[in-house]
Design a protein around this motif. Structure first.
Motif, PDB file in Angstrom:
ATOM      1  N   UNK A 250       0.853  -1.182   0.000  1.00 52.14           N
ATOM      2  CA  UNK A 250       0.000   0.000   0.000  1.00 52.14           C
ATOM      3  C   UNK A 250       0.891   1.234   0.000  1.00 52.14           C
ATOM      4  N   UNK A 251       0.374   2.309  -0.562  1.00 50.33           N
ATOM      5  CA  UNK A 251       1.124   3.571  -0.591  1.00 50.33           C
ATOM      6  C   UNK A 251       0.153   4.693  -0.902  1.00 50.33           C
ATOM      7  N   UNK A 252       0.632   5.910  -0.735  1.00 52.72           N
ATOM      8  CA  UNK A 252      -0.076   7.074  -1.252  1.00 52.72           C
ATOM      9  C   UNK A 252       0.627   7.493  -2.530  1.00 52.72           C
ATOM     10  N   UNK A 253      -0.093   7.528  -3.618  1.00 54.66           N
ATOM     11  CA  UNK A 253       0.439   7.937  -4.920  1.00 54.66           C
ATOM     12  C   UNK A 253      -0.383   9.128  -5.386  1.00 54.66           C
ATOM     13  N   UNK A 254       0.293  10.243  -5.609  1.00 54.68           N
ATOM     14  CA  UNK A 254      -0.405  11.493  -5.952  1.00 54.68           C
ATOM     15  C   UNK A 254      -1.507  11.808  -4.936  1.00 54.68           C
ATOM     16  N   UNK A 255      -1.216  11.494  -3.682  1.00 53.19           N
ATOM     17  CA  UNK A 255      -2.133  11.802  -2.595  1.00 53.19           C
ATOM     18  C   UNK A 255      -3.284  10.841  -2.435  1.00 53.19           C
ATOM     19  N   UNK A 256      -3.336   9.778  -3.234  1.00 52.40           N
ATOM     20  CA  UNK A 256      -4.455   8.836  -3.200  1.00 52.40           C
ATOM     21  C   UNK A 256      -3.972   7.444  -2.800  1.00 52.40           C
ATOM     22  N   UNK A 257      -4.875   6.620  -2.233  1.00 56.63           N
ATOM     23  CA  UNK A 257      -4.487   5.244  -1.914  1.00 56.63           C
ATOM     24  C   UNK A 257      -4.095   4.493  -3.173  1.00 56.63           C
ATOM     25  N   UNK A 258      -3.126   3.609  -3.037  1.00 57.54           N
ATOM     26  CA  UNK A 258      -2.668   2.868  -4.211  1.00 57.54           C
ATOM     27  C   UNK A 258      -2.115   1.514  -3.808  1.00 57.54           C
TER      28      UNK A 258
END
Length: 312
Positions: A250-258
């Protein structure tokens, strides 16, 4: 150039890069635009430049507009094969993040919406809404009148607001929870679990790992859920394409969950979620290697949490 001239440029490099990224939607193109700006700065009669920040902003912005107007850029975007380049949370190119509007401006959803504006409208919108430039300065940057700047800003804001579905701020803990629930539903074999996580107008866009000539688009919760369930079912062919058995983080990509798929430390794909009112409104799957270069470089310097799925 002397060291003072170099320092003046380097002091603004990060701001120029985040401006260029918002205008171009590509980290690689943004880096090229910043480097071209440096070359213009190097060649300029700097003694005649009264306000270096304004001069550099004008040059960088207009270089970006030239790129947006180029035949290659128009062809790529018109052909339906374009998605913004994803950036990992903490990447300095994401730029200012003090307000919700600034954070939202680099979401993949908003960057995609900005594609529907003219290059000048896009520049006015970014300069005004993200960097808070007054219309008088925007007019000087773009060589337009102040009233024209105001008109462009009004049209751009109206279109973005009308088409934006309303994303929400997400912290790392919430992102992990959303991704864990999604992966559990996607691998359960039951599409109804996925459908329950999606909004009534949910959409899915994928670049087909760079193998498709056009983006793959799906709508309706049932269709999106069916495609996701099939896509997240591991097969030998998918593992060969990925170069191994990915770990799913899991990560934040461009401020969104990803979801970020990683094979031996190398990012091989990401699925970025847009969340609205507690449900997933859209998903964007990006696996074309050319679009993952900066995300992969940033990931290698990143210390991720334990993967949700250690080996897919």
């Amino acid at each position: 150039m002397d060291s003072a001239d170099i320092d003046r440029f380097e002091a603004g490099r990060g701001r120029l890069a985040s401006l260029a990224y918002r205008l171009l939607g590509s980290a690689a193109d943004a880096e090229d635009a910043v480097q071209d700006t440096f070359l213009r700065w190097q060649a300029a009669d700097r003694a005649q430049v009264e306000v270096p920040e304004a001069w550099l902003t004008k040059v960088a912005t207009n270089l970006c507009l030239d790129r947006l107007r180029s035949a290659q850029a128009r062809h790529e975007r018109a052909a339906g094969a374009w998605l913004p380049e994803p950036l990992l949370e903490g990447d300095p190119m994401l730029g200012p993040a003090d307000t919700f509007e600034q954070r939202e401006s680099v979401s993949l959803a908003v960057l995609t919406l900005l594609e529907r504006l003219s290059p000048v409208e896009r520049a006015v919108h970014v300069l005004r809404e993200v960097f808070s430039y007054p219309h008088a300065e925007i007019a000087a940057i773009l060589d337009i009148t102040e009233s024209a700047s105001q008109q462009h800003a009004h049209r751009a804001r109206r279109r973005v607001v009308a088409e934006r579905r309303g994303g929400t701020d997400v912290d790392p803990a919430s992102a992990r929870r959303i991704v864990e629930e999604f992966l559990s539903a996607a691998t359960s074999g039951r599409t109804e679990r996925l459908v329950a996580m999606l909004t009534a107008d949910a959409t899915l866009v994928s670049d087909g790992a760079g193998l498709a000539k056009r983006l793959l688009r799906y709508d309706t919760p049932e269709r999106v859920a069916a495609v996701l369930r099939a896509g997240f079912r591991p097969t030998p062919a998918k593992r060969r394409l990925a170069g191994g058995s990915p770990a799913l983080h899991t990560a934040l990509v461009n401020g969104s969950p990803a979801v970020v798929a990683v094979v031996e430390g190398r990012v091989v794909g990401t699925v970025v979620f847009e969340v609205s009112d507690g449900k997933v409104a859209s998903l964007r799957g990006i696996a074309a290697p050319a679009r993952l270069t900066r995300l992969d470089e940033t990931w290698r310097r990143h210390e991720p949490d334990a993967p949700v799925v250690p080996a897919w």
